[in-house]
Design an enzyme around this catalytic site. Structure first.
Site, mmCIF file in Angstrom:
data_model
loop_
_atom_site.group_PDB
_atom_site.id
_atom_site.type_symbol
_atom_site.label_atom_id
_atom_site.label_comp_id
_atom_site.label_asym_id
_atom_site.label_seq_id
_atom_site.Cartn_x
_atom_site.Cartn_y
_atom_site.Cartn_z
ATOM 1 N N GLU A 86 -0.053 -1.547 5.794
ATOM 2 C CA GLU A 86 1.109 -0.886 6.628
ATOM 3 C C GLU A 86 0.975 0.559 7.248
ATOM 4 O OE1 GLU A 86 4.804 1.112 7.715
ATOM 5 O OE2 GLU A 86 3.743 1.283 5.999
ATOM 6 N N ASP A 145 0.737 -1.088 -0.011
ATOM 7 C CA ASP A 145 0.002 0.101 -0.043
ATOM 8 C C ASP A 145 0.874 1.254 0.172
ATOM 9 O OD1 ASP A 145 1.000 -0.832 2.583
ATOM 10 O OD2 ASP A 145 -0.607 0.611 3.638
#
Length: 383
Positions: free
Chosen positions: A143, A81
């Site tokens: 994350e 991400d």
């Protein structure tokens, strides 16, 4: 086997696959497009690939590629991400790889989808048929927000490597320790009324004054009793970041909110820190029953510490030609370390580029990172 992309093509495709992670549903995106690319490439290398749904996410998956089986070996980990981008502040499309000034620009070039392209490039030049110990690649979800991907992967304990590298941008300097991150929202609910008769109301700002007094005592307690001199700020910190209460000078304030940020050092778990906040606020809570509520603003991340003198730390320092160091930002390292592996954070690019408009990766990192990864894989899986 399909023809694998060259390094620029793999970067281009990864950057063109949006994978923004956000707490707000309207900005949050699935990471399935990134995982589809990784699944194709690492399958073509002969690795066993799996996508695993991550609980408590919006259609997010972890991706795991493995070559070899059994215990030991090496885990190369990173996250799929990116953070949201600032509309209007980028000089070009954040989802299009742009080369200029010996840099590759794009959202995720540095933090950190580009790391997977570099792992792919390193493996193309290694004799994988000579591996004696397994290699694993983890591409995790979320994350940048909850770290739920790394937390779920650590809890599953599906692999047990000896060593791990997390490819966050550290300028290829090994990181062996960092602080954690924890936020709390404290709400005081009083009773509004006309300011001419204070006894008919309960002023939330006045109660919050008592709350902040107790929190300042906790702040001092943390500074006096917890210390790690490796950090530039060697004690846990507390910051009062936001406060709001009331709506008019002639009304008794009925509600007041305070947001605080805490940065624990290794040895101080989030659970213990949360309990400290509760205990320090207990005298005020007892004086004003039912008026004070405390809750995390979003999931925290634990502090992390590896042994600076471990065999893995010494080897990575030797290969990277950089001594292990500490940083103040948080990573997935404390969760990856729960697998029982010696863990370091090391990757291409500077943390100064992370979360910035016109994020880029200097091209001089391309060959340096590829060679470094080849040496680390050789030592962990072949030698």
């Amino acid at each position: 086997m399909n023809k694998l992309p060259d390094i620029k093509s793999s970067f281009t495709q990864l950057i063109a696959a949006p994978s923004i992670s956000a707490l707000e549903a309207q900005h949050d995106m699935s990471n399935k497009a990134v995982i589809a690319l990784l699944h194709s490439w690492f399958t073509d290398l002969g690795m066993n690939c799996q996508a695993q749904p991550v609980p408590d996410t919006r259609n997010k998956h972890n991706f795991v590629a493995s070559f070899g089986c059994g215990k030991g070996g090496l885990l190369l980990a990173g996250h799929t991400d990116t953070v949201p981008f600032d509309e209007g502040r980028w000089s070009q499309d954040p989802f299009q790889l742009v080369e200029k000034n010996d840099r590759w620009y794009g959202l995720g070039t540095c933090d950190m989808k580009g790391f997977f392209a570099l792992v792919l490039e390193a493996l193309k030049e290694l004799p994988m048929d000579q591996f004696k110990r397994p290699l694993h690649i983890l591409a995790s979800a979320d994350e940048e927000t909850t770290m739920n991907g790394a937390k779920a992967f650590a809890a599953a304990k599906s692999i047990s490597p000896d060593y791990a590298i997390i490819g966050e941008p550290t300028s290829l300097k090994p990181v062996y320790m960092h602080k954690g991150h924890f936020t709390q929202g404290i709400k005081v609910t009083g009773r509004s009324g006309h300011s001419s008769d204070p006894a008919k109301g309960l002023n939330a700002i006045e109660i919050m004054h008592l709350v902040t007094g107790q929190l300042l005592k906790l702040k001092q307690h943390l500074a006096d009793n917890y210390r790690e001199n490796a950090f530039s700020v060697p004690y846990p910190t507390m910051n009062f970041g936001h406060i709001h209460g009331g709506d008019a000078a002639n009304r008794i304030c009925g509600c007041c909110d305070l947001h605080i940020d805490l940065r624990p050092i290794p040895g101080l778990a989030l659970e213990d820190l949360e309990l400290m906040v509760t205990n320090y606020l207990e005298p005020v809570a007892s004086q004003y029953p039912g008026c004070i509520s405390v809750a995390p603003l979003y999931p925290g991340s634990e502090p992390f510490a590896e042994n600076k003198d471990s065999s893995w730390s010494k080897l990575v320092a030797q290969v990277s030609k950089n001594e292990p160091e500490v940083v103040n930002y948080a990573t997935e390292a404390p969760y990856i370390r729960q697998l029982g592996c010696q863990t370091l954070v090391l990757g291409p690019g500077s943390i100064e580029q992370a979360h910035q408009p016109d994020e880029y990766l200097d091209l001089h990192y391309i060959n340096r990172t590829k060679q470094l990864l080849k040496e680390l894989i050789y030592h962990a899986c072949i030698k």
